[in-house]
Design a protein around this motif. Structure first.
Motif, PDB file in Angstrom:
ATOM      1  N   GLN A  33       0.834  -1.198   0.000  1.00 29.90           N
ATOM      2  CA  GLN A  33       0.000   0.000   0.000  1.00 29.90           C
ATOM      3  C   GLN A  33       0.867   1.246   0.000  1.00 29.90           C
ATOM      4  O   GLN A  33       2.014   1.222   0.485  1.00 29.90           O
ATOM      5  N   PRO A  34       0.352   2.327  -0.527  1.00 29.25           N
ATOM      6  CA  PRO A  34       1.106   3.600  -0.464  1.00 29.25           C
ATOM      7  C   PRO A  34       1.511   3.916   0.969  1.00 29.25           C
ATOM      8  O   PRO A  34       0.734   3.729   1.905  1.00 29.25           O
ATOM      9  N   LYS A  93       5.289   5.083  -3.059  1.00 32.32           N
ATOM     10  CA  LYS A  93       4.296   5.838  -3.810  1.00 32.32           C
ATOM     11  C   LYS A  93       3.836   5.007  -5.000  1.00 32.32           C
ATOM     12  O   LYS A  93       4.587   4.171  -5.496  1.00 32.32           O
ATOM     13  N   PRO A  94       2.650   5.266  -5.496  1.00 30.40           N
ATOM     14  CA  PRO A  94       2.199   4.523  -6.681  1.00 30.40           C
ATOM     15  C   PRO A  94       3.188   4.635  -7.851  1.00 30.40           C
ATOM     16  O   PRO A  94       3.343   3.679  -8.617  1.00 30.40           O
ATOM     17  N   THR A 108       5.842   1.963  -8.603  1.00 30.89           N
ATOM     18  CA  THR A 108       5.472   0.692  -9.213  1.00 30.89           C
ATOM     19  C   THR A 108       6.330   0.441 -10.449  1.00 30.89           C
ATOM     20  O   THR A 108       6.375   1.267 -11.363  1.00 30.89           O
ATOM     21  N   VAL A 131       2.661  -0.742  -6.039  1.00 28.03           N
ATOM     22  CA  VAL A 131       2.190   0.100  -4.944  1.00 28.03           C
ATOM     23  C   VAL A 131       0.776   0.531  -5.263  1.00 28.03           C
ATOM     24  O   VAL A 131       0.531   1.289  -6.197  1.00 28.03           O
ATOM     25  N   SER A 132      -0.147   0.016  -4.506  1.00 27.22           N
ATOM     26  CA  SER A 132      -1.558   0.284  -4.784  1.00 27.22           C
ATOM     27  C   SER A 132      -2.378   0.047  -3.531  1.00 27.22           C
ATOM     28  O   SER A 132      -2.065  -0.820  -2.711  1.00 27.22           O
ATOM     29  N   SER A 133      -3.436   0.829  -3.418  1.00 26.38           N
ATOM     30  CA  SER A 133      -4.351   0.624  -2.300  1.00 26.38           C
ATOM     31  C   SER A 133      -5.512  -0.270  -2.721  1.00 26.38           C
ATOM     32  O   SER A 133      -6.392  -0.583  -1.922  1.00 26.38           O
ATOM     33  N   GLY A 160       3.850   2.330   2.472  1.00 27.66           N
ATOM     34  CA  GLY A 160       4.469   1.133   3.022  1.00 27.66           C
ATOM     35  C   GLY A 160       5.950   1.026   2.693  1.00 27.66           C
ATOM     36  O   GLY A 160       6.532   1.933   2.078  1.00 27.66           O
TER      37      GLY A 160
END
Length: 125
Positions: free
Chosen positions: A12-13, A86-87, A90, A123-125, A15
């Motif tokens: 998750q962002p 951060k996304p 990725t 990186v994703s919620s 993390g």
């Protein structure tokens, strides 16, 4: 010669992750080890590099303060600690050798002789 990157995953962002690059089959001290990443549709980017020859460490501006590279010479392993993900982080992350020292730290084009298979960081919620 073998470089094996591992440690990627879905995070998750905000993390953290620790990537590992285990190396074998070459004279460890003769090479710097770089971490690079490639996101879909983007150019490959060197994000960090560490050299035992001159002790220099390089970070791309995009990751300074969030990424920490280290090496364990006894284990022939380089780590990349990533925090505050951060996304846009990725990507597939690769480790590679650079000749002698980190070229990027001197503004010199790196020479990547050996590459490992990448590890995917999402990186994703």
């Amino acid at each position: 010669v073998q470089l094996q990157a591992s440690g990627g995953g879905l995070v998750q962002p905000g993390g953290s992750l620790r990537l590992s690059c285990a190396a074998s089959g070459f004279t460890w001290d003769l090479y710097a080890i770089a971490w690079l990443r490639q996101a879909p549709g983007k150019e490959r980017e060197e994000v960090a590099c560490i050299s035992s020859r001159d002790g220099r460490i390089y970070y791309a501006d995009s990751v300074k303060g969030r990424f920490t590279i280290s090496r364990d010479n006894a284990k022939n392993t380089v780590y990349l600690q990533i925090t505050s993900l951060k996304p846009e982080d990725t990507a597939i992350y690769y480790c590679a050798t650079d000749r002698g020292v980190c070229g990027a730290a001197y503004g010199v084009e790196p020479v990547y002789d050996y590459w490992g298979k990448g590890t995917l960081v999402t990186v994703s919620s």
